[in-house]
Design an enzyme around this catalytic site. Sequence first.
Site, short mmCIF file in Angstrom:
data_model
loop_
_atom_site.label_atom_id
_atom_site.label_comp_id
_atom_site.label_asym_id
_atom_site.label_seq_id
_atom_site.Cartn_x
_atom_site.Cartn_y
_atom_site.Cartn_z
N GLN A 192 0.83 -1.19 0.00
CA GLN A 192 0.00 0.00 0.00
C GLN A 192 0.88 1.25 0.00
O GLN A 192 1.21 1.79 1.04
CB GLN A 192 -0.96 0.01 1.20
N PHE A 193 1.23 1.72 -1.20
CA PHE A 193 2.07 2.91 -1.32
C PHE A 193 1.38 4.15 -0.77
O PHE A 193 2.05 5.13 -0.41
CB PHE A 193 2.50 3.13 -2.78
N THR A 194 0.06 4.13 -0.66
CA THR A 194 -0.66 5.31 -0.16
C THR A 194 -0.36 5.60 1.30
O THR A 194 -0.72 6.68 1.80
CB THR A 194 -2.18 5.17 -0.38
#
Length: 149
Positions: free
Chosen positions: A78-80
């Site tokens: 999850q790069f967010t």
Amino acid sequence: MRVVLQRVKRASVSVDQQTVGKIDQGYLLLVGFAPADGQKEIDYLVHKISNLRIFSDDEGKLNFDIHQIGGQILSVSQFTLYAALRKGNRPGFSLAQDPAVAKINYQKFNQALRAEKITVAEGIFGADMQVSLVNDGPVTLIYDTEHML
């Protein structure tokens, strides 16, 4: 490196309406990497997560780790987790690690968890995923190596 850990009764991740990973009791991990993250951060969090005692013993105290309850892990990239939110109303992602490097680190992280004798299911790196879970407690913890190492 940031990891959002949720203690779950069960969790699954789907891509294009197909389940690609699912677990019963254990942890759902949402995993993100900053540009400078590498093996040191991976090793540190694998140690912390694999030894974390947040499962109840017979007296209801949080004394058991994931090994003691036969738990599993669902790991979802999850790069967010590295969204820049200070300016404007649309997040920026320049604080996240380059996807090619992050994919390698994500794979190393999951392999290191497996080396600890934990069953690890995964999402698909970079895919549009739908995550379902039954949060147990709820217990949700956030690890951020920027504040730990």
